[in-house]
Design a protein around this motif. Structure first.
Motif, PDB file in Angstrom:
ATOM      1  N   THR A  28      13.171   5.555  15.244  1.00  0.00           N
ATOM      2  CA  THR A  28      12.866   5.533  13.978  1.00  0.00           C
ATOM      3  C   THR A  28      12.940   4.609  13.236  1.00  0.00           C
ATOM      4  OG1 THR A  28      15.778   5.555  15.039  1.00  0.00           O
ATOM      5  CG2 THR A  28      15.133   5.363  12.301  1.00  0.00           C
ATOM      6  N   GLY A  37      12.328   3.690   9.005  1.00  0.00           N
ATOM      7  CA  GLY A  37      13.363   3.281   7.445  1.00  0.00           C
ATOM      8  C   GLY A  37      12.475   2.223   6.606  1.00  0.00           C
ATOM      9  N   ARG A  38      12.493   2.657   5.723  1.00  0.00           N
ATOM     10  CA  ARG A  38      11.614   1.796   4.339  1.00  0.00           C
ATOM     11  C   ARG A  38      13.019   2.012   3.064  1.00  0.00           C
ATOM     12  NH1 ARG A  38       6.145   4.970   3.070  1.00  0.00           N
ATOM     13  NH2 ARG A  38       7.226   7.065   3.281  1.00  0.00           N
ATOM     14  N   ARG A  39      12.374   0.699   2.155  1.00  0.00           N
ATOM     15  CA  ARG A  39      13.121   0.591   1.503  1.00  0.00           C
ATOM     16  C   ARG A  39      12.308  -0.483   0.704  1.00  0.00           C
ATOM     17  NH1 ARG A  39      19.226  -2.453   3.131  1.00  0.00           N
ATOM     18  NH2 ARG A  39      20.135  -1.210   4.255  1.00  0.00           N
ATOM     19  N   ARG A  75       5.917  11.458  10.212  1.00  0.00           N
ATOM     20  CA  ARG A  75       7.111  12.081  10.039  1.00  0.00           C
ATOM     21  C   ARG A  75       7.857  11.542  10.248  1.00  0.00           C
ATOM     22  NH1 ARG A  75       3.977  16.371  12.086  1.00  0.00           N
ATOM     23  NH2 ARG A  75       5.475  16.521  13.983  1.00  0.00           N
ATOM     24  N   LEU A  76       8.102  11.137  11.112  1.00  0.00           N
ATOM     25  CA  LEU A  76       9.419   9.638  11.382  1.00  0.00           C
ATOM     26  C   LEU A  76       9.316   9.266   9.812  1.00  0.00           C
ATOM     27  CD1 LEU A  76      11.047   9.787  13.823  1.00  0.00           C
ATOM     28  CD2 LEU A  76      10.169   7.973  14.726  1.00  0.00           C
ATOM     29  N   ALA A  77       8.560   8.594   9.125  1.00  0.00           N
ATOM     30  CA  ALA A  77       8.566   7.567   8.443  1.00  0.00           C
ATOM     31  C   ALA A  77       8.963   8.064   7.541  1.00  0.00           C
ATOM     32  CB  ALA A  77       7.406   6.562   8.359  1.00  0.00           C
ATOM     33  N   GLY A  78       9.394   9.694   7.261  1.00  0.00           N
ATOM     34  CA  GLY A  78       9.622  10.313   5.821  1.00  0.00           C
ATOM     35  C   GLY A  78       8.101  10.718   5.007  1.00  0.00           C
ATOM     36  N   ASP A  79       7.109  10.716   5.713  1.00  0.00           N
ATOM     37  CA  ASP A  79       5.968  11.133   5.143  1.00  0.00           C
ATOM     38  C   ASP A  79       5.370  12.930   5.325  1.00  0.00           C
ATOM     39  OD1 ASP A  79       5.116   8.785   3.098  1.00  0.00           O
ATOM     40  OD2 ASP A  79       4.678   7.641   4.691  1.00  0.00           O
ATOM     41  N   ALA A  80       4.561  13.104   4.778  1.00  0.00           N
ATOM     42  CA  ALA A  80       4.218  14.433   4.816  1.00  0.00           C
ATOM     43  C   ALA A  80       3.071  14.417   5.409  1.00  0.00           C
ATOM     44  CB  ALA A  80       4.550  15.646   4.184  1.00  0.00           C
ATOM     45  N   SER A  92       1.127   5.810   2.241  1.00  0.00           N
ATOM     46  CA  SER A  92       2.380   5.759   1.077  1.00  0.00           C
ATOM     47  C   SER A  92       2.755   4.709   1.099  1.00  0.00           C
ATOM     48  CB  SER A  92       3.447   6.665   2.143  1.00  0.00           C
ATOM     49  OG  SER A  92       3.635   6.593   3.025  1.00  0.00           O
TER      50      SER A  92
END
Length: 406
Positions: free
Chosen positions: A177, A179-181, A213-218, A369
């Motif tokens: 997993t 996640g980032r803030r 992708r796991l990091a939320g990037d495309a 990103s």
């Protein structure tokens, strides 16, 4: 700073990830770096499963990252190996045309080599025999700066130097997993451990697109794994090859064809044959991971590659399934080779980035990103170029962190 366990998290302890950690500790001493690796040690995939060639850079177009980094990296790699007593040798290599249709491409490589400032020499059949008496060809070029080394040993030395400078390398840790803030990245591993950092570097090789992708990037691409299958010449026949012998490459495909490589261990490695792998770590036909294979088959780029290169691919598949066919390919360069001379060797898998339209990404590819740097295409010559690649990634990380290089 209590919110962070480190400044930079690096995912992947192959030669690129470890070079990045090493470069970070040199660019900004005191930077707290943690490397996460799912295997029990470094260099278990692309780094430890290649032919060990220090590439000169002759194949890559002027202005490309591959050309720039390979030209820098080949000289730096030789110097690094010398300074750290890592086995290596600058052997030079032959690129040999065996058919008249290959001569224009060979001449194009001569011109490119000269543009790069490489020591290239044109050879006729008699001169080829001076270098390689058993090799057959119409013409060839000799590239003097090519060599061989033990890239796994190089990676281990990067790891040791980075650790000596304070880097922590955690093996047996698979990332599940991310996640980032704003200003913070958090990574959870399979055992539930959470690592918090100011920046993350994705050097996951065969899994880099999945990590992105796991990091939320495309990432805009997908890794399509190609297995490189090797043989070794039987020891009693190894004298047939003195050094490194390559065919003239097909510019439509990013693989260099079946070539002959006398490695640092003295053995002559032959290959690779390039076939689709049925898993990202599919080192033989028996290794199938249904979810990974389904992902490859569902990707439009995979089918577009197949349509565009089906004839080339059919030949590679035929040589994979037929040792006589593979031996025939070897005999184009080495007529004395016999089928019984070929001893199966461990295979490797190339992490090839493919765009949705089926284009095979032919240069190193980085993406950024907020808080993250992704290394999305770093197959050969990335091992050769690992020192300048590591510095480039470190430069980008320092920019993310708002620091200047020391």
């Amino acid at each position: 700073m209590a919110a962070y366990d480190c400044d930079v998290l690096v995912i992947g302890a192959g030669i690129v990830g470890l070079s990045t950690a090493y470069a970070l500790t040199r660019a900004a001493p005191g930077t707290r770096v943690v490397v996460l690796e799912k295997e029990s040690g470094p260099a278990r995939h692309q780094t430890g499963r290649n032919s060990g060639v220090i590439h000169s850079g002759i194949y890559y177009p002027p202005g490309s990252l591959k050309a720039r980094f390979a030209l820098q990296g080949s000289a730096e790699m030789v110097k690094f190996c010398t300074e750290h007593d890592i086995p290596h040798e600058v052997t030079g290599k032959l690129i040999v045309a065996t058919d008249r249709s290959e001569l224009p491409r060979l001449h194009g490589l001569i011109q490119r080599g000269r543009e790069h400032g490489l020591p290239v020499r044109e050879l006729g059949p008699a001169q080829i025999a001076e270098y390689e008496p058993e090799v057959d060809g119409l013409a060839a070029i000799h590239v003097g700066t090519t060599g061989v080394c033990d890239f796994a040993a190089v990676a281990r030395r990067f790891a040791r130097l980075a650790e000596d400078a304070g880097t922590r390398i955690v093996y047996g840790t698979e990332v599940t997993t991310i996640g980032r803030r704003p200003g913070r990245v958090a990574v959870r591993s399979a055992d539930g451990t959470v690592h918090r950092a100011r920046a993350l570097v994705n050097c996951a090789g065969l899994h880099c697109d999945r990590i992105a992708r796991l990091a939320g990037d495309a990432p805009g691409m997908r890794i399509v794994p190609f297995r490189g299958e090797y043989f070794t010449l039987a020891p009693e026949r190894a004298a047939l090859v003195r050094g490194l012998v390559y065919p003239v490459p097909d510019p439509a495909f990013p693989f260099l064809g079946v070539h002959l490589t006398r490695g640092i261990d003295g053995a002559v490695h032959i290959g690779p044959n390039a076939v689709p792998a049925l898993a990202r770590e599919g080192y033989d036909w028996r290794t199938i991971r249904p979810a990974e294979l389904a992902g490859t088959l569902a990707y439009p780029g995979s089918w577009r590659i197949a349509r565009r290169h089906w004839r080339y691919g059919a030949g590679e598949l035929h040589r994979s399934l037929s040792r006589p066919a593979f031996a025939d390919a070897v005999r184009r360069l080495l007529p004395a080779a016999r089928e019984e001379d070929l001893v199966p060797s461990p295979a490797g898998v190339r992490a090839q980035a493919v765009l949705p339209d089926g284009t095979l990404v032919d240069d190193f590819l980085f993406a950024e990103s907020p808080g993250m740097i992704h290394v999305l295409n770093a197959p050969s010559p990335a091992a050769t170029a690992s020192l300048p690649i590591g510095r480039e990634v470190a430069r980008r990380v320092m920019a993310l962190l708002g620091r200047s290089r020391a």
